[in-house]
Enzyme design. Sequence first.
Site, PDB file in Angstrom:
ATOM      1  N   THR A 172     -39.644  20.344  89.501  1.00  0.00           N
ATOM      2  CA  THR A 172     -38.730  21.453  89.239  1.00  0.00           C
ATOM      3  C   THR A 172     -39.020  22.627  90.158  1.00  0.00           C
ATOM      4  OG1 THR A 172     -38.562  20.814  86.913  1.00  0.00           O
ATOM      5  CG2 THR A 172     -37.874  23.050  87.480  1.00  0.00           C
ATOM      6  N   LYS A 173     -40.292  22.970  90.299  1.00  0.00           N
ATOM      7  CA  LYS A 173     -40.628  24.124  91.127  1.00  0.00           C
ATOM      8  C   LYS A 173     -40.288  23.889  92.587  1.00  0.00           C
ATOM      9  CE  LYS A 173     -43.867  27.534  92.624  1.00  0.00           C
ATOM     10  NZ  LYS A 173     -45.175  28.201  92.549  1.00  0.00           N
TER      11      LYS A 173
END
Length: 301
Positions: A172-173
Site C-alpha cells: 500500500t505504501k
Amino acid sequence: MKVSFIGLGIMGMGMALNLADGEKDGEFRYLACDADHKALEQFKEKGIKTTTNIADTVDSDYIFLCLPNLEIVKEAILGENGLLQHLKPGQTIVDFSTISYIGATEIAETCKAKGIEFLDCPISGQRAKSMEGTLSIMCGGDEEVFNTIKPMLDRMGEQVIYMGENGSGQLTKVINNCALNICAASFSELMPVGVKLGLDAEKLGDVLMTATGSSFASQTLIPKVLEGDFEHGFSLDKAYKDMESIFEVLVKYEIPLPTLNGTMQTYQLALQSGQRDYYKQAMIRFYEDLLGVKVRKEGFE
C-alpha cells in the site's frame, strides 16, 4: 505486559514518545532502544527506561521497529544476534520501517515458522506528524493481532488501516509513494516547457495547484520550486528505493506499467544529474538545465 520500541530516528522519535504515554496510563511497561545515546536523552528526562542494546527488548510482548532500510531490519530481526534468535512463540514484532513488499513477506514467513507474529505497518507523514501522533499507518499481517495492537497504533497515528495479509502494508505504501512520484515527475517535465515557450512560472504554478491538473504533489512542491527550495530531510536518493521496491513486484509478476516506468526514468535522470541529495521536486532541475530556463517566481535570484 512489556512493550519496546527500537529505532529513535527522524520518524521513530515522535512515535516512540507518543507510545510511551501508554506506560504513564498504566497500560504496559515500556523500553526505548537506540544505538545512539543522544537519541535516548528525551526519554530519560521523562523517566522512561532506555537501552542501547536490542537484546534487552527480547522479553517484550510487543516489539516495535522503525529502522532506515531492509538490510538493517533484516539484521535486527534475522541476524546472528537478531531478535528471532531469542524470541518465543506468541511474541509480536511490528515493523514501521519502509522496506520492500517482497522483503516484508519473506521476513513474515521466517517469523511465522518460529511462532512469532510479524506485522508490516509502514507510515506516511512528515516528522511533525510523527511528533503529533497523526501519521497514516498501513498494516499487513494477522487481523486478530492487528486488532489487539490497534490501541497502541492509535497513539501514533490518526489514520490506522488494516490492509490485509503480510506485505499488504508495504504494498500500500509503495503504491501511494509511486503515485506521488508520478505527479511530481509530471509537473517537473511540463513546467519548464511552459516557461521555455513564454508562460509566467508563477501563474502556471497557480493553475497546476488549483485546476484539474492539481495534486497533492503540485500543491505542496510547486511553491518550493518557485522559491528555489529543494532541501528536505528525506532525499531523492532515499526516495528512489520506492521505485526499486515496486519494480521488484512488477518483474516478479510480469506486470507492465508504462507510466511508472517513465517516472523511474525521470528519477534516474535527476539522480544522474546531481540531484540525489535534494527532494522530489529537484527532478525539475534536470529539465530546467535541458531547456535553459528557471521555473521561479518573479524576482527570484
